[in-house]
Design a protein around this motif. Structure first.
Motif, PDB file in Angstrom:
ATOM      1  N   CYS A  13       0.859  -1.186   0.000  1.00 18.48           N
ATOM      2  CA  CYS A  13       0.000   0.000   0.000  1.00 18.48           C
ATOM      3  C   CYS A  13       0.892   1.231   0.000  1.00 18.48           C
ATOM      4  O   CYS A  13       1.998   1.212   0.544  1.00 18.48           O
ATOM      5  CB  CYS A  13      -0.861   0.044   1.256  1.00 18.48           C
ATOM      6  SG  CYS A  13      -2.162  -1.162   1.300  1.00 18.48           S
ATOM      7  N   LEU A  14       0.425   2.292  -0.597  1.00 15.60           N
ATOM      8  CA  LEU A  14       1.121   3.576  -0.557  1.00 15.60           C
ATOM      9  C   LEU A  14       0.379   4.452   0.441  1.00 15.60           C
ATOM     10  O   LEU A  14      -0.841   4.593   0.359  1.00 15.60           O
ATOM     11  CB  LEU A  14       1.140   4.211  -1.939  1.00 15.60           C
ATOM     12  CG  LEU A  14       1.804   3.380  -3.025  1.00 15.60           C
ATOM     13  CD1 LEU A  14       1.596   4.013  -4.390  1.00 15.60           C
ATOM     14  CD2 LEU A  14       3.283   3.212  -2.739  1.00 15.60           C
ATOM     15  N   ILE A  15       1.119   5.043   1.376  1.00 17.36           N
ATOM     16  CA  ILE A  15       0.514   5.799   2.464  1.00 17.36           C
ATOM     17  C   ILE A  15       1.030   7.228   2.439  1.00 17.36           C
ATOM     18  O   ILE A  15       2.239   7.460   2.389  1.00 17.36           O
ATOM     19  CB  ILE A  15       0.872   5.183   3.836  1.00 17.36           C
ATOM     20  CG1 ILE A  15       0.552   3.689   3.884  1.00 17.36           C
ATOM     21  CG2 ILE A  15       0.210   5.943   4.967  1.00 17.36           C
ATOM     22  CD1 ILE A  15      -0.896   3.349   3.796  1.00 17.36           C
ATOM     23  N   GLY A  16       0.118   8.185   2.486  1.00 20.83           N
ATOM     24  CA  GLY A  16       0.456   9.588   2.676  1.00 20.83           C
ATOM     25  C   GLY A  16      -0.051  10.007   4.041  1.00 20.83           C
ATOM     26  O   GLY A  16      -1.152   9.642   4.434  1.00 20.83           O
ATOM     27  N   CYS A  17       0.749  10.756   4.793  1.00 22.50           N
ATOM     28  CA  CYS A  17       0.378  11.092   6.172  1.00 22.50           C
ATOM     29  C   CYS A  17       0.469  12.600   6.405  1.00 22.50           C
ATOM     30  O   CYS A  17       1.483  13.218   6.095  1.00 22.50           O
ATOM     31  CB  CYS A  17       1.316  10.361   7.133  1.00 22.50           C
ATOM     32  SG  CYS A  17       0.959  10.649   8.865  1.00 22.50           S
ATOM     33  N   ASP A  18      -0.604  13.183   6.958  1.00 20.89           N
ATOM     34  CA  ASP A  18      -0.605  14.578   7.405  1.00 20.89           C
ATOM     35  C   ASP A  18      -0.574  14.548   8.921  1.00 20.89           C
ATOM     36  O   ASP A  18      -1.561  14.240   9.572  1.00 20.89           O
ATOM     37  CB  ASP A  18      -1.855  15.300   6.913  1.00 20.89           C
ATOM     38  CG  ASP A  18      -1.967  16.727   7.455  1.00 20.89           C
ATOM     39  OD1 ASP A  18      -1.010  17.210   8.087  1.00 20.89           O
ATOM     40  OD2 ASP A  18      -3.011  17.349   7.248  1.00 20.89           O
ATOM     41  N   LEU A  31      -4.410   9.819   7.175  1.00 19.08           N
ATOM     42  CA  LEU A  31      -3.679   8.951   6.251  1.00 19.08           C
ATOM     43  C   LEU A  31      -4.472   8.806   4.968  1.00 19.08           C
ATOM     44  O   LEU A  31      -5.678   8.544   5.007  1.00 19.08           O
ATOM     45  CB  LEU A  31      -3.480   7.552   6.836  1.00 19.08           C
ATOM     46  CG  LEU A  31      -2.617   7.404   8.065  1.00 19.08           C
ATOM     47  CD1 LEU A  31      -2.482   5.923   8.410  1.00 19.08           C
ATOM     48  CD2 LEU A  31      -1.254   8.017   7.865  1.00 19.08           C
ATOM     49  N   ALA A  32      -3.808   8.983   3.841  1.00 16.96           N
ATOM     50  CA  ALA A  32      -4.382   8.677   2.535  1.00 16.96           C
ATOM     51  C   ALA A  32      -3.778   7.342   2.119  1.00 16.96           C
ATOM     52  O   ALA A  32      -2.553   7.192   2.086  1.00 16.96           O
ATOM     53  CB  ALA A  32      -4.034   9.759   1.525  1.00 16.96           C
ATOM     54  N   ILE A  33      -4.617   6.371   1.841  1.00 12.54           N
ATOM     55  CA  ILE A  33      -4.161   5.016   1.540  1.00 12.54           C
ATOM     56  C   ILE A  33      -4.530   4.687   0.108  1.00 12.54           C
ATOM     57  O   ILE A  33      -5.676   4.869  -0.308  1.00 12.54           O
ATOM     58  CB  ILE A  33      -4.805   4.008   2.508  1.00 12.54           C
ATOM     59  CG1 ILE A  33      -4.441   4.394   3.951  1.00 12.54           C
ATOM     60  CG2 ILE A  33      -4.361   2.582   2.187  1.00 12.54           C
ATOM     61  CD1 ILE A  33      -5.206   3.662   5.012  1.00 12.54           C
ATOM     62  N   GLY A  34      -3.546   4.227  -0.649  1.00 13.56           N
ATOM     63  CA  GLY A  34      -3.785   3.906  -2.043  1.00 13.56           C
ATOM     64  C   GLY A  34      -2.874   2.808  -2.534  1.00 13.56           C
ATOM     65  O   GLY A  34      -2.162   2.175  -1.761  1.00 13.56           O
TER      66      GLY A  34
END
Length: 66
Positions: A13-18, A31-34
């Motif tokens: 999974c690719l995770i973006g975190c604020d 978290l944006a999960i894609g």
């Protein structure tokens, strides 16, 4: 011809975190999960955490992510 754009088997999974401040009910950790599909990142869900404990529990889950 159209093709199915399923994520690559075994791909993490690719995770973006604020995470810009101490989390609380008004300013959560987000978290944006894609996943990678056909050369593009496709967003599958958004997670919100109101505490460091909740975020820590998420990080302890089994699985691969980048």
């Amino acid at each position: 011809m159209a093709t199915d754009s399923a994520p690559a088997v075994g791909a993490p999974c690719l995770i973006g975190c604020d995470f810009s401040s101490a989390p609380n009910t008004k300013k959560t950790i987000v978290l944006a999960i894609g996943s990678l599909r056909d050369g593009c990142v496709q967003l599958s869900k958004i997670e919100h955490f109101e505490s460091l404990k909740a975020f820590s529990m998420w990080l302890k889950q089994p699985g691969s992510w980048v």
